[in-house]
Enzyme design. Structure first.
Site, PDB file in Angstrom:
ATOM      1  N   GLU A  59      37.357  40.283 -33.643  1.00  0.00           N
ATOM      2  CA  GLU A  59      37.802  38.983 -33.127  1.00  0.00           C
ATOM      3  C   GLU A  59      36.687  38.132 -32.535  1.00  0.00           C
ATOM      4  O   GLU A  59      36.725  37.793 -31.337  1.00  0.00           O
ATOM      5  CB  GLU A  59      38.899  39.180 -32.073  1.00  0.00           C
ATOM      6  N   GLU A 100      45.075  45.116 -36.299  1.00  0.00           N
ATOM      7  CA  GLU A 100      45.777  45.219 -35.011  1.00  0.00           C
ATOM      8  C   GLU A 100      47.102  44.487 -35.104  1.00  0.00           C
ATOM      9  O   GLU A 100      47.162  43.375 -35.636  1.00  0.00           O
ATOM     10  CB  GLU A 100      44.996  44.564 -33.850  1.00  0.00           C
ATOM     11  N   TRP A 111      48.089  48.359 -32.632  1.00  0.00           N
ATOM     12  CA  TRP A 111      47.371  48.308 -31.361  1.00  0.00           C
ATOM     13  C   TRP A 111      48.382  48.657 -30.284  1.00  0.00           C
ATOM     14  O   TRP A 111      49.268  47.860 -30.057  1.00  0.00           O
ATOM     15  CB  TRP A 111      46.770  46.909 -31.094  1.00  0.00           C
TER      16      TRP A 111
HETATM   17  C1  GBH Z   1      43.174  41.859 -29.087  1.00  0.00           C
HETATM   18  O1  GBH Z   1      42.981  40.554 -28.659  1.00  0.00           O
HETATM   19  C2  GBH Z   1      41.953  42.667 -28.800  1.00  0.00           C
HETATM   20  O2  GBH Z   1      41.239  42.949 -29.978  1.00  0.00           O
HETATM   21  C3  GBH Z   1      42.244  43.942 -28.066  1.00  0.00           C
HETATM   22  O3  GBH Z   1      41.073  44.461 -27.530  1.00  0.00           O
HETATM   23  C4  GBH Z   1      43.294  43.694 -27.025  1.00  0.00           C
HETATM   24  O4  GBH Z   1      43.494  44.806 -26.199  1.00  0.00           O
HETATM   25  C5  GBH Z   1      44.568  43.350 -27.741  1.00  0.00           C
HETATM   26  O5  GBH Z   1      44.391  42.319 -28.639  1.00  0.00           O
HETATM   27  C6  GBH Z   1      45.709  42.981 -26.805  1.00  0.00           C
HETATM   28  O6  GBH Z   1      45.427  41.845 -26.062  1.00  0.00           O
HETATM   29  O7  GBH Z   1      50.302  33.503 -25.681  1.00  0.00           O
HETATM   30  O8  GBH Z   1      51.621  34.186 -27.486  1.00  0.00           O
HETATM   31  O9  GBH Z   1      50.018  32.585 -27.925  1.00  0.00           O
HETATM   32  C7  GBH Z   1      44.120  39.744 -28.813  1.00  0.00           C
HETATM   33  C8  GBH Z   1      43.857  38.319 -28.546  1.00  0.00           C
HETATM   34  C9  GBH Z   1      44.674  36.333 -27.596  1.00  0.00           C
HETATM   35  C10 GBH Z   1      46.069  37.494 -29.126  1.00  0.00           C
HETATM   36  C11 GBH Z   1      45.847  35.617 -27.056  1.00  0.00           C
HETATM   37  C12 GBH Z   1      47.263  36.724 -28.613  1.00  0.00           C
HETATM   38  C13 GBH Z   1      47.851  34.589 -27.457  1.00  0.00           C
HETATM   39  C14 GBH Z   1      49.259  35.013 -27.548  1.00  0.00           C
HETATM   40  N1  GBH Z   1      45.038  37.604 -28.144  1.00  0.00           N
HETATM   41  N2  GBH Z   1      46.859  35.464 -28.064  1.00  0.00           N
HETATM   42  S1  GBH Z   1      50.369  33.732 -27.121  1.00  0.00           S
END
Ligand code: GBH
Length: 434
Positions: free
Chosen positions: A156, A349, A389
Site C-alpha cells: 500500500e 488483504e 487480513w
Molecule cells: C491495511 O491498510 C494495512 O496494510 C494493514 O497493515 C492494516 O493493519 C490493515 O489494512 C487494517 O487497517 O473509512 O471506510 O473509508 C488499510 C488502509 C485505509 C483501508 C483507510 C480503509 C478507509 C476505510 N485503510 N480505509 S473507510
C-alpha cells in the site's frame, strides 16, 4: 452464521492469511529501529499510547503461529520482512527459520519486502532510498529465494504516502499534503528496481500489494464528480497507472521529482501478480470548507475533496462501511481500465475489526466478500487468490491494540492465542473448497 455454501473457486486458487512484521513480531530489542518505533515514541501519536515492542511476540512464538496456520488449512501465508531486522546482525536468520517452518507445514510463503517499517535514517523523500531498497531486496532474495517463490515489493504505497507523508497520521508523521508526492515516486522507483533485483535472483512470481476501493461520488453535481475523480486518481490510479500503463495520471508528472520519463520505464517493469487490498468504498464530494473526521483521521479543510459517510450500511467497529459488492465493482473496474495490462489479481488483504471471540460479524463480512470475489471471477476477472487480513489481532498502527482484525484472538497481557469463531468458519470454507 451463513448456511448457504460458498461457491466453488477454480482448482489451484490460493487461499491464505496475511500479517506484517511490525504489527506482530515484537522483539524490537533484537533489531535496528524503524520509523514506526520513532513515531510511536512521540506522545499522542498512537491512540492508546502502546508500542509494538512486544506486539504478538511472533518472533519468539512463530512455531505456534505456523501451527495455527497449518490447522487452519491455508495454502499460503503472506508475511512481511522487516528491513531494520535484516539490517541487524543475524536478522535474516529469523526469516530462515520462519520459512523453513512454513515449508515443513506445506504452506507457501508469500513475502512482502516493505510494509511501512522503514529503517531510521532512510526517507522515501530521498531518491537514494529506492536504490537502498533494491539492495536490501537482493540480500533477502539471495538468502530466502531457494524457498520463497512469491514476492510482493511494497504494501500500500498509497496509504504510506497519504497517511505517513501527507497527513501525518502514520510514521514518519509528515504533513506535507501534495508535497508528499515525491515519496510516492521514490517508492514506485524502489518497486521497479526491486523487481529487477528479484528477476536477477530468478524469481518468477513478483507483485505489489496496492490499496484500492471504488470511489462513489456524493451526487451527480459537477463539483462532486470532479472531486471524486480527483480522489480516485490519488487512491486508485497514482500507483496503478505508472505500474501498469507506464504513465502518471494527468497532471501528476509535473509534481514528481527527477527524470520522470526514464523512471517510468523502471516503474513499469512487468510483474506477474497484481495484489489488491480491499476494505471499503469511499463516498467523496466537493470540499466543504471544514476539517473532516474520517476513518479515525482528521483531514485538513484545504483538500480539494471531502469524504462523506456511506449511509444505510452496517459499519465495523473501526467505523468502516461493510460493502461486499464494492469488491466486485472494484475488480471489474480494474479489468475494464487496464485490460490486458492487468496481471492476474490476488486479493492480498481483506478483513475487518470487530471485538470478541464469537465474531459473527466478521464471518458475515468475510462470507459476503468471498461471494463478491466469486462474482468478479464469474464476470471474467482473472483472480488467483484471497488472503484474509489478518491471522492474529495485532498492533493496528495509530490505533494501537484497540482494533482487532484477527481470526485468532491475542490476549496482549499473556500473549495467549485463542481461535475465534471466524477461524473455525474459515477452516470449514477452506475444507469445502478442496
Ligand atoms: C491495511 O491498510 C494495512 O496494510 C494493514 O497493515 C492494516 O493493519 C490493515 O489494512 C487494517 O487497517 O473509512 O471506510 O473509508 C488499510 C488502509 C485505509 C483501508 C483507510 C480503509 C478507509 C476505510 N485503510 N480505509 S473507510
Amino acid at each position: 452464521m451463513a448456511t448457504n455454501p460458498i461457491p466453488q473457486f477454480p482448482a489451484g486458487f490460493l487461499w491464505g492469511v496475511s500479517t506484517s512484521a511490525h504489527q506482530i513480531e515484537g522483539a524490537a530489542d533484537l533489531r535496528a529501529p524503524s520509523v514506526w518505533d520513532a513515531f510511536t515514541a512521540e506522545p499522542g501519536r498512537v491512540k492508546d499510547g502502546s508500542t509494538a515492542a512486544v506486539a504478538c511476540d511472533h518472533y519468539h512464538r512463530y512455531r505456534e503461529d505456523v501451527a495455527l496456520l497449518a490447522d487452519l488449512g491455508v495454502d499460503a501465508y503472506r508475511f512481511s520482512v522487516s528491513w531494520p531486522r535484516v539490517d541487524s546482525p543475524g536478522g535474516l536468520d529469523f526469516y530462515d527459520r520462519l520459512v523453513d517452518e512454513l515449508c515443513a507445514a506445506g504452506i507457501r510463503p508469500v513475502a512482502t519486502l516493505f510494509h511501512w517499517d522503514l529503517p531510521v535514517g532512510l526517507d522515501w523523500l530521498r531518491r537514494e532510498t529506492a536504490e537502498r531498497f533494491a539492495q536490501y531486496t537482493a540480500t533477502v532474495a539471495a538468502r530466502l529465494g531457494d524457498r520463497v517463490g512469491s514476492w510482493l515489493t511494497l504494501n500500500e504505497p498509497a496509504e504510506h504516502t497519504l497517511l505517513g507523508h501527507a497527513l501525518g497520521a502514520h510514521a514518519p508523521g509528515r504533513q506535507l499534503l501534495f508535497d508528499a508526492l515525491p515519496a510516492a515516486h521514490h517508492q514506485l522507483l524502489g518497486h521497479g528496481l526491486a523487481v529487477r533485483a528479484l528477476r536477477a535472483a530468478g524469481a518468477t512470481d513478483i507483485g505489489i500489494a496496492n490499496s484500492h476501493g471504488p470511489t462513489w461520488p456524493a451526487s451527480h453535481a459537477a463539483e462532486d464528480l470532479e472531486a471524486a475523480a480527483f480522489y480516485d486518481i490519488l487512491l486508485n490510479r497514482l500507483f496503478a497507472d505508472p505500474l501498469l500503463l507506464g504513465r502518471y495520471p494527468e497532471g501528476i508528472d509535473a509534481l514528481m521529482p527527477g527524470d520522470v520519463e526514464a523512471d517510468l520505464k523502471v516503474i513499469a517493469e512487468p510483474i506477474d501478480r497484481y495484489g489488491v487490498n480491499y476494505y471499503a468504498p469511499t463516498r467523496v464530494g466537493a470540499p466543504q470548507g471544514d476539517e473532516i473526521e474520517f476513518g479515525g483521521l482528521t483531514l485538513p479543510a484545504e483538500l480539494p475533496f471531502s469524504v462523506r459517510e456511506i449511509e444505510d450500511r452496517p459499519v465495523t467497529d473501526f467505523g468502516w462501511p461493510v460493502v461486499p459488492e464494492g469488491l466486485t465493482e472494484l475488480l471489474t473496474g480494474l479489468r475494464d481500465r487496464y485490460g490486458d495490462r492487468l496481471p492476474p489479481v490476488v486479493i492480498t488483504e481483506n478483513g475487518c475489526s470487530y471485538q470478541g471471540l464469537d465474531d459473527q460479524d466478521r464471518i458475515g463480512y468475510l462470507d459476503g466478500h468471498i461471494r463478491a470475489l466469486h462474482d468478479a471471477l464469474a464476470a471474467g476477472v482473472d483472480v488467483r487468490g484471497y488472503f484474509v487480513w489478518s491471522l492474529l489481532d495485532n498492533f493496528e498502527w495509530a490505533e494501537g491494540y484497540a482494533r482487532r482484525f484477527g481470526l485468532v484472538h491475542v490476549d496482549f497481557a499473556t500473549l495467549e492465542r485463542t481461535p475465534k469463531a471466524s477461524y473455525g468458519w474459515f477452516r470449514e470454507v477452506l475444507r469445502a473448497q478442496r
